[in-house]
Motif scaffolding. Structure first.
Motif, PDB file in Angstrom:
ATOM      1  N   GLN A  74       0.856  -1.183   0.000  1.00 31.62           N
ATOM      2  CA  GLN A  74       0.000   0.000   0.000  1.00 31.62           C
ATOM      3  C   GLN A  74       0.893   1.235   0.000  1.00 31.62           C
ATOM      4  OE1 GLN A  74      -3.375  -0.106  -0.101  1.00 31.62           O
ATOM      5  NE2 GLN A  74      -3.382  -2.359  -0.074  1.00 31.62           N
ATOM      6  N   MET A  75       0.567   2.209  -0.871  1.00 30.55           N
ATOM      7  CA  MET A  75       1.411   3.397  -1.007  1.00 30.55           C
ATOM      8  C   MET A  75       0.620   4.663  -0.679  1.00 30.55           C
ATOM      9  SD  MET A  75       4.448   2.381  -1.944  1.00 30.55           S
ATOM     10  CE  MET A  75       5.134   3.901  -2.557  1.00 30.55           C
ATOM     11  N   PRO A  76       0.607   5.108   0.585  1.00 33.26           N
ATOM     12  CA  PRO A  76      -0.017   6.395   0.909  1.00 33.26           C
ATOM     13  C   PRO A  76       0.803   7.530   0.296  1.00 33.26           C
ATOM     14  CG  PRO A  76       0.429   5.082   2.885  1.00 33.26           C
ATOM     15  CD  PRO A  76       1.185   4.457   1.760  1.00 33.26           C
ATOM     16  N   PHE A  77       0.133   8.635  -0.057  1.00 29.38           N
ATOM     17  CA  PHE A  77       0.870   9.795  -0.574  1.00 29.38           C
ATOM     18  C   PHE A  77       0.077  11.067  -0.317  1.00 29.38           C
ATOM     19  CE2 PHE A  77      -1.806   8.447  -4.104  1.00 29.38           C
ATOM     20  CZ  PHE A  77      -2.225   9.625  -4.715  1.00 29.38           C
ATOM     21  N   LYS A  78       0.773  12.196  -0.385  1.00 28.07           N
ATOM     22  CA  LYS A  78       0.144  13.510  -0.285  1.00 28.07           C
ATOM     23  C   LYS A  78      -0.154  13.996  -1.707  1.00 28.07           C
ATOM     24  CE  LYS A  78       0.519  13.906   4.217  1.00 28.07           C
ATOM     25  NZ  LYS A  78       1.569  14.734   4.831  1.00 28.07           N
ATOM     26  N   PRO A  79      -1.151  14.875  -1.886  1.00 28.64           N
ATOM     27  CA  PRO A  79      -1.538  15.243  -3.258  1.00 28.64           C
ATOM     28  C   PRO A  79      -0.456  15.962  -4.045  1.00 28.64           C
ATOM     29  CG  PRO A  79      -2.686  16.599  -1.636  1.00 28.64           C
ATOM     30  CD  PRO A  79      -2.009  15.504  -0.880  1.00 28.64           C
ATOM     31  N   SER A  97       8.986   7.951   2.020  1.00 35.01           N
ATOM     32  CA  SER A  97       9.290   6.553   1.695  1.00 35.01           C
ATOM     33  C   SER A  97       9.619   5.760   2.957  1.00 35.01           C
ATOM     34  CB  SER A  97      10.432   6.469   0.677  1.00 35.01           C
ATOM     35  OG  SER A  97      11.600   7.078   1.167  1.00 35.01           O
ATOM     36  N   ARG A  98      10.302   6.396   3.907  1.00 38.56           N
ATOM     37  CA  ARG A  98      10.575   5.714   5.174  1.00 38.56           C
ATOM     38  C   ARG A  98       9.262   5.390   5.898  1.00 38.56           C
ATOM     39  NH1 ARG A  98      14.908   9.841   6.339  1.00 38.56           N
ATOM     40  NH2 ARG A  98      16.871   8.909   5.632  1.00 38.56           N
ATOM     41  N   GLU A  99       8.345   6.365   5.925  1.00 40.29           N
ATOM     42  CA  GLU A  99       7.045   6.149   6.564  1.00 40.29           C
ATOM     43  C   GLU A  99       6.299   4.998   5.881  1.00 40.29           C
ATOM     44  OE1 GLU A  99       4.838   9.774   6.384  1.00 40.29           O
ATOM     45  OE2 GLU A  99       6.359  10.930   7.481  1.00 40.29           O
ATOM     46  N   ASN A 100       6.322   4.994   4.549  1.00 42.65           N
ATOM     47  CA  ASN A 100       5.615   3.943   3.804  1.00 42.65           C
ATOM     48  C   ASN A 100       6.220   2.565   4.081  1.00 42.65           C
ATOM     49  OD1 ASN A 100       3.961   5.874   2.733  1.00 42.65           O
ATOM     50  ND2 ASN A 100       4.918   5.915   0.713  1.00 42.65           N
ATOM     51  N   TYR A 101       7.545   2.524   4.206  1.00 44.45           N
ATOM     52  CA  TYR A 101       8.216   1.259   4.521  1.00 44.45           C
ATOM     53  C   TYR A 101       7.767   0.752   5.893  1.00 44.45           C
ATOM     54  CZ  TYR A 101      11.970  -1.971   5.785  1.00 44.45           C
ATOM     55  OH  TYR A 101      12.679  -3.066   6.195  1.00 44.45           O
ATOM     56  N   GLU A 102       7.777   1.632   6.879  1.00 42.78           N
ATOM     57  CA  GLU A 102       7.401   1.232   8.238  1.00 42.78           C
ATOM     58  C   GLU A 102       5.942   0.783   8.295  1.00 42.78           C
ATOM     59  OE1 GLU A 102       9.451   0.731  10.561  1.00 42.78           O
ATOM     60  OE2 GLU A 102      11.210   1.703   9.677  1.00 42.78           O
ATOM     61  N   LYS A 103       5.050   1.514   7.637  1.00 47.82           N
ATOM     62  CA  LYS A 103       3.625   1.159   7.651  1.00 47.82           C
ATOM     63  C   LYS A 103       3.390  -0.204   7.003  1.00 47.82           C
ATOM     64  CE  LYS A 103       1.739   5.861   7.713  1.00 47.82           C
ATOM     65  NZ  LYS A 103       1.040   6.915   6.931  1.00 47.82           N
ATOM     66  N   ASN A 104       4.039  -0.448   5.872  1.00 47.67           N
ATOM     67  CA  ASN A 104       3.857  -1.731   5.192  1.00 47.67           C
ATOM     68  C   ASN A 104       4.469  -2.872   5.991  1.00 47.67           C
ATOM     69  OD1 ASN A 104       2.591  -1.711   2.262  1.00 47.67           O
ATOM     70  ND2 ASN A 104       3.661   0.241   2.521  1.00 47.67           N
ATOM     71  N   ASN A 105       5.621  -2.633   6.604  1.00 46.80           N
ATOM     72  CA  ASN A 105       6.255  -3.669   7.402  1.00 46.80           C
ATOM     73  C   ASN A 105       5.373  -4.054   8.592  1.00 46.80           C
ATOM     74  OD1 ASN A 105       8.475  -5.263   7.057  1.00 46.80           O
ATOM     75  ND2 ASN A 105       9.913  -3.921   8.120  1.00 46.80           N
ATOM     76  N   ALA A 106       4.776  -3.032   9.241  1.00 45.00           N
ATOM     77  CA  ALA A 106       3.895  -3.305  10.380  1.00 45.00           C
ATOM     78  C   ALA A 106       2.657  -4.068   9.930  1.00 45.00           C
ATOM     79  CB  ALA A 106       3.502  -1.993  11.052  1.00 45.00           C
ATOM     80  N   ARG A 107       2.130  -3.731   8.756  1.00 46.02           N
ATOM     81  CA  ARG A 107       0.916  -4.390   8.257  1.00 46.02           C
ATOM     82  C   ARG A 107       1.199  -5.833   7.847  1.00 46.02           C
ATOM     83  NH1 ARG A 107      -1.074  -5.084   3.323  1.00 46.02           N
ATOM     84  NH2 ARG A 107       0.585  -3.820   2.395  1.00 46.02           N
ATOM     85  N   LEU A 108       2.368  -6.079   7.251  1.00 44.72           N
ATOM     86  CA  LEU A 108       2.674  -7.423   6.753  1.00 44.72           C
ATOM     87  C   LEU A 108       3.048  -8.391   7.870  1.00 44.72           C
ATOM     88  CD1 LEU A 108       4.722  -6.403   3.588  1.00 44.72           C
ATOM     89  CD2 LEU A 108       2.456  -7.431   3.610  1.00 44.72           C
ATOM     90  N   GLY A 109       3.589  -7.874   8.978  1.00 43.33           N
ATOM     91  CA  GLY A 109       3.927  -8.751  10.101  1.00 43.33           C
ATOM     92  C   GLY A 109       5.268  -9.435   9.919  1.00 43.33           C
ATOM     93  N   THR A 110       5.705 -10.127  10.960  1.00 41.90           N
ATOM     94  CA  THR A 110       7.048 -10.716  10.969  1.00 41.90           C
ATOM     95  C   THR A 110       7.234 -11.829   9.947  1.00 41.90           C
ATOM     96  OG1 THR A 110       6.329 -12.171  12.773  1.00 41.90           O
ATOM     97  CG2 THR A 110       7.467 -10.140  13.391  1.00 41.90           C
ATOM     98  N   GLU A 111       6.171 -12.584   9.652  1.00 46.95           N
ATOM     99  CA  GLU A 111       6.310 -13.703   8.717  1.00 46.95           C
ATOM    100  C   GLU A 111       6.573 -13.234   7.287  1.00 46.95           C
ATOM    101  OE1 GLU A 111       3.187 -16.517   8.900  1.00 46.95           O
ATOM    102  OE2 GLU A 111       3.498 -17.013  11.012  1.00 46.95           O
TER     103      GLU A 111
END
Length: 467
Positions: free
Chosen positions: A269-274, A338-352
């Motif tokens: 998932q890629m959140p972005f500002k307009p 991009s750092r924020e997007n990485y952290e958000k996706n990593n948290a959503r995907l989980g350790t596995e």
């Protein structure tokens, strides 16, 4: 062997035989004396008459006035505002040409640029990446003008070769729901106290949210803010306000939903500002990312660098495949995002399903040196996605290290490079460096029709280390 005879024209006086199309969608013809004539509105294999409005020693430019033999690839433009008539919209250049023929023209432009500018011939011509011909433009900058002489507000693109805003009432390259808003937007601005101080509306569509950024030169009245809220409620949009530069952009109402798009092939998932840079065409972007990563073929044992990484459009999908990823971008703002997007996706995907170790760095990539390349460390593969200026400093630094191997100090060049380009001329220039001096082969190149009906050429090339 017979001597070649001079070519003589069998056309009636004043007629032109159109041989090809240039990147601005102008037909190209030659007079009997060899002078080139560029004709707006003409297509290859047509015979036309033209009104010449510019003459130079070696070329002329004009506009078609009559078509005596029509091309089989000519189609009726879908937009009534397209054409050569006074006031015509300048947003599209090729609506009179069949979409498949548009792609063929762009492929030829790419191949011609690679050869004539870079002396590079791709070993394979890649199949074009294509998508919907209409309703694809999820990003747009709409000019706004209150025209007293017409007694109305205009919202849209500029007229062909003009600073004036075209009087457009429909635009079919915009998503249908945005196209349907053009006249309501005119009525909205026409009713505002700020009718003369709102020069621009920027459009940014995500998968679920449509954002409109209103540029306003003076503070908005409470009545105008109420009008914006009522419009948002009626049309399902989200207003952002911009009082000065891009850093002043803010949501009208802070509880709005998050803009974003998905890359489903990678569950990203890629959140972005307009005001962040994202691709205009999300349909093509999804295919482009998947194709680029298939071509790069990153393995779980490999380190990959994503140059000009932006929001992480390629970086985060790469982090689902590689051992380690480095994303480098010139904008501090985009690196933070991009750092924020990485952290958000990593948290959503989980350790596995955690993403690979990924680092983001902000750096001026137009000032790259061999020493900086060595400091970034060796990578098995590179993905390069520069702006229109290309990646000359990066390509030159890589070529210099190939020419002066004593400087490497254990550093090794990438075995494969996938280069995504939005300018065939700068791609050709950089490809020339990589092939002539960098030790690479251009194994594949093809067009990406990111902008149907326009003259814009997006492309992708793959380079392999020759050793």
């Amino acid at each position: 062997m017979t001597e070649p005879t001079e070519k003589t024209s069998t056309l009636p006086p004043g007629w032109l035989d159109i041989e090809s199309l240039d990147i601005e969608a102008k037909g190209i013809a030659h007079r009997e004396d060899g002078k080139v004539v560029f004709v707006e509105g003409a297509l290859p294999f047509e015979q036309v008459s033209a009104s010449i409005h510019r003459r130079k020693n070696n070329w002329e430019a004009g506009t078609v006035t009559a078509i005596h033999r029509e091309s089989s690839q000519r189609v009726r433009p879908q937009c009534p505002h397209f054409g050569l008539h006074p006031g015509a919209c300048g947003g599209c250049k090729m609506q009179h040409l069949h979409p498949a023929a548009q792609v063929a023209v762009k492929q030829r432009v790419l191949e011609d640029n690679l050869w004539h500018l870079g002396k590079v011939k791709s070993e394979t011509v890649a199949r074009p990446i294509e998508g919907p011909a209409w309703g694809y433009r999820y990003r747009a900058r709409l000019s706004v003008r209150h025209v007293l002489k017409k007694g109305t507000v205009l919202v849209g693109f500029h007229e062909r070769s003009s600073r004036y805003v075209a009087d457009i009432r429909e635009c079919h390259v915009l998503p249908p729901h945005v196209n349907a808003m053009l006249l309501p937007l005119r009525a909205l601005v026409g009713a505002m106290d700020a009718i003369n101080t709102v020069p621009q509306i920027e459009l940014a569509c995500g998968d679920d949210v449509t954002a409109l950024v209103l540029r306003h030169l003076e503070p908005l009245s409470e009545d105008d803010l109420a009008r914006l809220r009522a419009f948002a409620l009626e049309h399902g949009v989200q207003w952002w306000l911009q009082s000065k530069g891009p850093d002043t952009v803010k949501l009208l109402d802070a509880d709005g939903a998050q803009l974003g798009y998905a890359l489903p092939d990678f569950d990203i998932q890629m959140p972005f500002k307009p005001t962040d840079f994202t691709q205009v065409n999300p349909h093509i972007n999804r295919v482009l990312v998947s194709k680029a990563l298939r071509l790069l073929d990153a393995q779980k044992t490999e380190r990959v660098i994503d140059w000009f990484c932006g929001l992480g459009n390629f970086t985060l999908p790469l982090a689902t495949q590689a051992r380690e990823v480095l994303g480098i971008e010139g904008s501090e703002t985009l690196v933070a995002r991009s750092r924020e997007n990485y952290e958000k996706n990593n948290a959503r995907l989980g350790t596995e399903r955690a993403l690979a170790a990924t680092k983001f760095v902000a750096r001026n990539l137009f000032e790259m040196t061999p020493e900086m390349l060595i400091a970034d460390g060796s990578a098995d593969k590179w993905l390069v996605d520069p702006p229109r200026e290309g990646a000359f400093a990066l390509a030159k630094a890589l070529a210099d290290l190939n020419q002066q191997r004593e400087l490497r100090q254990g550093w090794t060049p990438p075995r494969r490079i996938v280069y995504v380009s939005c300018n065939p001329a700068t791609l050709a220039r950089d490809a020339g460096l990589l092939v002539a001096l960098g030790g690479y082969r251009c194994v594949s190149a093809g067009v990406v029709n990111m902008f149907p009906h326009t003259a814009h050429v997006e492309s992708m090339a793959v380079f392999e280390l020759a050793e």
